[in-house]
Design an enzyme around this catalytic site. Sequence first.
Site, PDB file in Angstrom:
ATOM      1  N   ASP A 105       0.851  -1.194   0.000  1.00 34.09           N
ATOM      2  CA  ASP A 105       0.000   0.000   0.000  1.00 34.09           C
ATOM      3  C   ASP A 105       0.885   1.243   0.000  1.00 34.09           C
ATOM      4  OD1 ASP A 105      -3.206   0.533   1.040  1.00 34.09           O
ATOM      5  OD2 ASP A 105      -1.777   2.190   1.148  1.00 34.09           O
ATOM      6  N   ASN A 132     -12.858  -3.099   2.636  1.00 36.46           N
ATOM      7  CA  ASN A 132     -13.766  -1.967   2.738  1.00 36.46           C
ATOM      8  C   ASN A 132     -14.718  -2.050   1.542  1.00 36.46           C
ATOM      9  OD1 ASN A 132     -12.647  -0.772   5.071  1.00 36.46           O
ATOM     10  ND2 ASN A 132     -11.002   0.137   3.849  1.00 36.46           N
ATOM     11  N   GLN A 152     -14.029   2.857   1.465  1.00 42.64           N
ATOM     12  CA  GLN A 152     -13.494   2.385   0.186  1.00 42.64           C
ATOM     13  C   GLN A 152     -13.255   3.586  -0.724  1.00 42.64           C
ATOM     14  OE1 GLN A 152     -15.832  -0.528  -2.030  1.00 42.64           O
ATOM     15  NE2 GLN A 152     -14.166  -0.845  -3.515  1.00 42.64           N
ATOM     16  N   SER A 153     -12.036   3.695  -1.211  1.00 43.40           N
ATOM     17  CA  SER A 153     -11.676   4.837  -2.060  1.00 43.40           C
ATOM     18  C   SER A 153     -11.262   4.406  -3.459  1.00 43.40           C
ATOM     19  CB  SER A 153     -10.547   5.650  -1.406  1.00 43.40           C
ATOM     20  OG  SER A 153      -9.397   4.850  -1.232  1.00 43.40           O
ATOM     21  N   VAL A 154     -10.887   3.141  -3.619  1.00 43.48           N
ATOM     22  CA  VAL A 154     -10.542   2.604  -4.941  1.00 43.48           C
ATOM     23  C   VAL A 154     -11.561   1.497  -5.242  1.00 43.48           C
ATOM     24  CG1 VAL A 154      -8.807   1.466  -6.368  1.00 43.48           C
ATOM     25  CG2 VAL A 154      -8.093   3.150  -4.641  1.00 43.48           C
ATOM     26  N   HIS A 196     -10.304  -5.077  -3.234  1.00 44.17           N
ATOM     27  CA  HIS A 196      -8.960  -5.301  -2.691  1.00 44.17           C
ATOM     28  C   HIS A 196      -9.053  -5.707  -1.236  1.00 44.17           C
ATOM     29  CE1 HIS A 196      -9.942  -1.000  -2.396  1.00 44.17           C
ATOM     30  NE2 HIS A 196      -9.287  -0.994  -1.241  1.00 44.17           N
ATOM     31  N   HIS A 240      -7.086  -5.721   2.210  1.00 37.83           N
ATOM     32  CA  HIS A 240      -5.950  -5.170   2.965  1.00 37.83           C
ATOM     33  C   HIS A 240      -5.396  -6.273   3.866  1.00 37.83           C
ATOM     34  CE1 HIS A 240      -6.769  -0.735   2.363  1.00 37.83           C
ATOM     35  NE2 HIS A 240      -7.996  -1.179   2.158  1.00 37.83           N
TER      36      HIS A 240
HETATM   37  P1  DGP Z   1      -9.551   1.651   0.371  1.00 38.83           P
HETATM   38  O1  DGP Z   1      -9.578   2.943   1.150  1.00 38.83           O
HETATM   39  O2  DGP Z   1     -10.031   0.459   1.203  1.00 38.83           O
HETATM   40  O3  DGP Z   1     -10.258   1.776  -0.947  1.00 38.83           O
HETATM   41  O4  DGP Z   1      -8.023   1.350   0.082  1.00 38.83           O
HETATM   42  C1  DGP Z   1      -7.348   1.855  -1.026  1.00 38.83           C
HETATM   43  C2  DGP Z   1      -5.894   1.775  -0.707  1.00 38.83           C
HETATM   44  O5  DGP Z   1      -5.184   1.959  -1.913  1.00 38.83           O
HETATM   45  C3  DGP Z   1      -5.406   2.847   0.248  1.00 38.83           C
HETATM   46  O6  DGP Z   1      -4.958   2.226   1.457  1.00 38.83           O
HETATM   47  C4  DGP Z   1      -4.255   3.514  -0.454  1.00 38.83           C
HETATM   48  C5  DGP Z   1      -3.961   2.588  -1.607  1.00 38.83           C
HETATM   49  N1  DGP Z   1      -3.520   3.251  -2.815  1.00 38.83           N
HETATM   50  C6  DGP Z   1      -4.145   4.274  -3.444  1.00 38.83           C
HETATM   51  N2  DGP Z   1      -3.466   4.617  -4.547  1.00 38.83           N
HETATM   52  C7  DGP Z   1      -2.406   3.768  -4.627  1.00 38.83           C
HETATM   53  C8  DGP Z   1      -1.340   3.626  -5.570  1.00 38.83           C
HETATM   54  O7  DGP Z   1      -1.211   4.326  -6.574  1.00 38.83           O
HETATM   55  N3  DGP Z   1      -0.420   2.651  -5.306  1.00 38.83           N
HETATM   56  C9  DGP Z   1      -0.518   1.840  -4.201  1.00 38.83           C
HETATM   57  N4  DGP Z   1       0.434   0.928  -4.043  1.00 38.83           N
HETATM   58  N5  DGP Z   1      -1.516   1.946  -3.305  1.00 38.83           N
HETATM   59  C10 DGP Z   1      -2.436   2.902  -3.524  1.00 38.83           C
END
Ligand code: DGP
Length: 115
Positions: A33, A88, A95-97, A101, A103
């Site tokens: 992450d 999430n 959840q932001s992406v 996924h 964690h």
């Molecule tokens: P969530 O908030 O559960 O959707 O987690 C998304 C995670 O993705 C957050 O912990 C940060 C991670 N993240 C966002 N952008 C990038 C990226 O460009 N590269 C990596 N390795 N992680 C990322």
Amino acid sequence: MDLDPQCLFCKIIEGDIPADIVLRTANVLAFRDITPQAPTHILLIPTVHVENAAELAKLSPTLIGELMIAAQEVAKSEGLDGYRTVFNTGASVGQSVFHAHLHLLGGRSFAWPPG
Ligand code: DGP
């Protein structure tokens, strides 16, 4: 569609955005992450675009199980004796992406209930 060209994690799968990859199988990619919340913080994703864990479970119970098995393998290779796994699902819980996924967090103590 297997991958979404607009999706950040699909771009990581394609190699268009760099990531610190720790495991790649036929169906799963695991990478560190970018904003780690613990000494070990790894994301495990299916190499098919699906919005969240609920949709992934409906699409393929096998594949969501593969994420859990991969998490166990990564935890072992990271030397963790215990670890926390989190999906999430939905913006309201963080959840932001919007590519499913898992964690994997470890290397420190964790509170319960989570914040
Ligand atoms: P969530 O908030 O559960 O959707 O987690 C998304 C995670 O993705 C957050 O912990 C940060 C991670 N993240 C966002 N952008 C990038 C990226 O460009 N590269 C990596 N390795 N992680 C990322």
